[in-house]
Write an enzyme that holds these catalytic residues in place. Sequence first.
Site, mmCIF file in Angstrom:
data_model
loop_
_atom_site.group_PDB
_atom_site.id
_atom_site.type_symbol
_atom_site.label_atom_id
_atom_site.label_comp_id
_atom_site.label_asym_id
_atom_site.label_seq_id
_atom_site.Cartn_x
_atom_site.Cartn_y
_atom_site.Cartn_z
ATOM 1 N N LYS A 40 37.031 26.073 -16.502
ATOM 2 C CA LYS A 40 37.311 24.633 -16.419
ATOM 3 C C LYS A 40 36.065 23.844 -16.035
ATOM 4 O O LYS A 40 36.052 22.623 -16.103
ATOM 5 C CB LYS A 40 38.404 24.375 -15.385
ATOM 6 C CG LYS A 40 39.798 24.752 -15.849
ATOM 7 C CD LYS A 40 40.777 24.379 -14.748
ATOM 8 C CE LYS A 40 42.202 24.485 -15.163
ATOM 9 N NZ LYS A 40 43.112 24.137 -14.037
ATOM 10 N N LYS A 41 35.017 24.543 -15.577
ATOM 11 C CA LYS A 41 33.797 23.832 -15.178
ATOM 12 C C LYS A 41 33.239 23.052 -16.368
ATOM 13 O O LYS A 41 32.740 21.942 -16.211
ATOM 14 C CB LYS A 41 32.763 24.816 -14.649
ATOM 15 C CG LYS A 41 31.454 24.148 -14.339
ATOM 16 C CD LYS A 41 30.594 25.004 -13.478
ATOM 17 C CE LYS A 41 29.238 24.381 -13.366
ATOM 18 N NZ LYS A 41 28.500 24.472 -14.640
ATOM 19 N N HIS B 295 31.757 34.355 -14.833
ATOM 20 C CA HIS B 295 32.028 35.133 -16.057
ATOM 21 C C HIS B 295 32.842 36.378 -15.723
ATOM 22 O O HIS B 295 33.748 36.751 -16.463
ATOM 23 C CB HIS B 295 30.714 35.587 -16.708
ATOM 24 C CG HIS B 295 29.834 34.478 -17.180
ATOM 25 N ND1 HIS B 295 28.629 34.181 -16.590
ATOM 26 C CD2 HIS B 295 29.986 33.595 -18.194
ATOM 27 C CE1 HIS B 295 28.065 33.170 -17.233
ATOM 28 N NE2 HIS B 295 28.868 32.782 -18.198
ATOM 29 N N LEU C 296 29.457 27.959 -9.588
ATOM 30 C CA LEU C 296 28.545 28.930 -10.197
ATOM 31 C C LEU C 296 28.118 28.446 -11.577
ATOM 32 O O LEU C 296 28.918 27.917 -12.335
ATOM 33 C CB LEU C 296 29.220 30.297 -10.315
ATOM 34 C CG LEU C 296 29.574 30.980 -8.999
ATOM 35 C CD1 LEU C 296 29.969 32.430 -9.253
ATOM 36 C CD2 LEU C 296 28.428 30.932 -8.008
ATOM 37 N N SER C 297 26.834 28.627 -11.866
ATOM 38 C CA SER C 297 26.280 28.245 -13.161
ATOM 39 C C SER C 297 25.055 29.108 -13.411
ATOM 40 O O SER C 297 24.311 29.427 -12.469
ATOM 41 C CB SER C 297 25.856 26.772 -13.121
ATOM 42 O OG SER C 297 24.933 26.502 -14.160
ATOM 43 N N SER C 298 24.849 29.460 -14.663
ATOM 44 C CA SER C 298 23.650 30.263 -14.987
ATOM 45 C C SER C 298 22.390 29.471 -14.658
ATOM 46 O O SER C 298 21.333 30.041 -14.413
ATOM 47 C CB SER C 298 23.653 30.650 -16.462
ATOM 48 O OG SER C 298 24.820 31.372 -16.750
ATOM 49 N N MET D 97 26.846 32.889 -22.960
ATOM 50 C CA MET D 97 25.433 32.859 -23.352
ATOM 51 C C MET D 97 24.640 33.794 -22.434
ATOM 52 O O MET D 97 23.425 33.644 -22.287
ATOM 53 C CB MET D 97 24.897 31.432 -23.282
ATOM 54 C CG MET D 97 25.635 30.506 -24.258
ATOM 55 S SD MET D 97 24.665 29.127 -24.825
ATOM 56 C CE MET D 97 24.303 28.308 -23.302
ATOM 57 N N GLY D 98 25.325 34.737 -21.794
ATOM 58 C CA GLY D 98 24.629 35.698 -20.943
ATOM 59 C C GLY D 98 24.298 35.140 -19.572
ATOM 60 O O GLY D 98 24.873 34.132 -19.150
HETATM 61 O O1 PAF Z 1 30.093 27.970 -22.289
HETATM 62 C C1 PAF Z 1 29.224 28.638 -22.885
HETATM 63 O O2 PAF Z 1 28.609 29.561 -22.348
HETATM 64 C C2 PAF Z 1 28.877 28.277 -24.334
HETATM 65 O O3 PAF Z 1 28.942 26.917 -24.549
HETATM 66 C C3 PAF Z 1 29.726 29.053 -25.357
HETATM 67 C C4 PAF Z 1 31.191 28.662 -25.257
HETATM 68 C C5 PAF Z 1 29.572 30.536 -25.170
HETATM 69 C C6 PAF Z 1 29.258 28.692 -26.781
HETATM 70 O O4 PAF Z 1 27.928 29.030 -26.982
#
Ligand code: PAF
Length: 271
Positions: free
Chosen positions: A143-144, A34, A179-181, A27-28
């Site tokens: 896995k988070k 990522h 880490l998390s957005s 989701m950016g």
């Molecule tokens: O983990 C994410 O970022 C979202 O849930 C995903 C898998 C891209 C689906 O929108």
Amino acid sequence: MIIARTLTQLREALDGVSESIGFVPTMGALHSGHRTLIETARNENGCVVVSIYVNPTQFLAGEDLSSYPRKEEADFKICELSGVDVLFYPQTLYGTDEVSVKAPDIRGYILEGASRPGHFDGVLTVVMKLFNSVRPTRAYFGKKDAQQLALITQMVENFGIPVAIRPQETVRESDGLALSSRNVYLNPSQRQEALKLSCALKESTKLVMGGVLSTATITEAMYAILEPLEVEYVAIVNRAFEAISEVVVGDTIVLVAARVGTTRLIDNVWM
Ligand code: PAF
């Protein structure tokens, strides 16, 4: 790097590809977690596709859909520098009155799904759309988001989708914060408080290594560390997400969800 903004552009970019396709759906607001998924996809495949789409159907009313961090320019650069071949960046993936995928109650409406009912239906529906559009050989998930990973793995099995799911370890800051957005929402003192999640999980590992297997005892010790955070749940489950009374090493996930200020964070360890 090709940027495909529509399904037609995506298929044009991929139709001639004969090598394996590694796919990282996102989701950016891309971070090192990522980047690690993309690097692994790069190492294991001839062609790497990343999608960036803030999927509205996995947000509940009142959640952070409109304020979810969007960092188009930085994300494009990260993809380019990470050797992504095709970036899928659609405006929307939905029409009206569509068929959707429903997560089973037993795994889809507990824990994350209890706090966010319907969230996983949205996740599964968009992932199904993305899989059918990209047609990847392998797809990479952290896995988070353990429950998401379990449900996507089940969907792939149940619908016979020809893709290999490749789960990847959670990436952490040096002090343990996963880490998390959503970490961008934390101010410095909240960021400090957020460390209680990974500390509680570390304690659970320590206890198990010391021979304590009772999930009630481990849960109690974790709550003591998490105090005074607003804890949504501490759960100790097997890989099928069933509650267990004793940890079985090799088949256990310890999960926590808590609010730090208004930010909801999740973390887990697999043991
Ligand atoms: O983990 C994410 O970022 C979202 O849930 C995903 C898998 C891209 C689906 O929108």
